[in-house]
Design a protein around this motif. Structure first.
Motif, PDB file in Angstrom:
ATOM      1  N   LEU A  11       0.884  -1.262  -0.032  1.00  0.00           N
ATOM      2  CA  LEU A  11      -0.011   0.090  -0.313  1.00  0.00           C
ATOM      3  C   LEU A  11       0.710   1.240   0.049  1.00  0.00           C
ATOM      4  O   LEU A  11       0.633   2.277  -0.742  1.00  0.00           O
ATOM      5  CB  LEU A  11      -1.033  -0.007   1.336  1.00  0.00           C
ATOM      6  N   GLY A  12       1.909   1.369   0.870  1.00  0.00           N
ATOM      7  CA  GLY A  12       2.817   2.254   0.901  1.00  0.00           C
ATOM      8  C   GLY A  12       3.548   2.767  -0.446  1.00  0.00           C
ATOM      9  O   GLY A  12       3.576   3.680  -1.016  1.00  0.00           O
ATOM     10  N   VAL A  13       3.899   1.600  -1.018  1.00  0.00           N
ATOM     11  CA  VAL A  13       4.420   1.632  -2.325  1.00  0.00           C
ATOM     12  C   VAL A  13       3.512   2.293  -3.679  1.00  0.00           C
ATOM     13  O   VAL A  13       4.004   3.122  -4.274  1.00  0.00           O
ATOM     14  CB  VAL A  13       5.033   0.423  -2.962  1.00  0.00           C
ATOM     15  N   VAL A  14       2.219   1.620  -3.573  1.00  0.00           N
ATOM     16  CA  VAL A  14       1.312   2.259  -4.485  1.00  0.00           C
ATOM     17  C   VAL A  14       1.129   3.590  -4.147  1.00  0.00           C
ATOM     18  O   VAL A  14       0.762   4.507  -5.211  1.00  0.00           O
ATOM     19  CB  VAL A  14       0.125   1.198  -4.454  1.00  0.00           C
ATOM     20  N   LEU A  15       0.728   3.990  -2.979  1.00  0.00           N
ATOM     21  CA  LEU A  15       0.456   5.374  -2.667  1.00  0.00           C
ATOM     22  C   LEU A  15       1.642   6.307  -3.175  1.00  0.00           C
ATOM     23  O   LEU A  15       1.449   7.568  -3.530  1.00  0.00           O
ATOM     24  CB  LEU A  15      -0.047   5.469  -1.383  1.00  0.00           C
ATOM     25  N   GLY A  16       3.063   6.018  -2.902  1.00  0.00           N
ATOM     26  CA  GLY A  16       4.217   6.657  -3.319  1.00  0.00           C
ATOM     27  C   GLY A  16       4.288   6.932  -4.574  1.00  0.00           C
ATOM     28  O   GLY A  16       4.403   7.977  -5.160  1.00  0.00           O
TER      29      GLY A  16
END
Length: 59
Positions: A11-16
């Protein structure tokens, strides 16, 4: 617990990644995902030819 950590990492990678692309690209990707989910939900709910769990077809 490990699954939760992995999900949060993804989720953090996608939001980044979304933070670095233009807004129209993010909106287009969101609409594509929403359409894909709507088609999937419609196919699951509409009555149709379903396979039985027992596999009681002709042999």
């Amino acid at each position: 617990m490990l699954f939760l950590v992995g999900a949060l990492l993804v989720l953090g990678v996608v939001l980044g990644a979304v933070a670095h692309v233009p807004v129209p690209v993010s909106v287009g990707a969101g609409l594509a995902i929403a359409l894909w989910l709507a088609v999937f939900a419609a196919r699951e709910r509409l009555p149709g030819r379903r396979r039985t769990a027992g596999g009681g077809g002709a042999r």
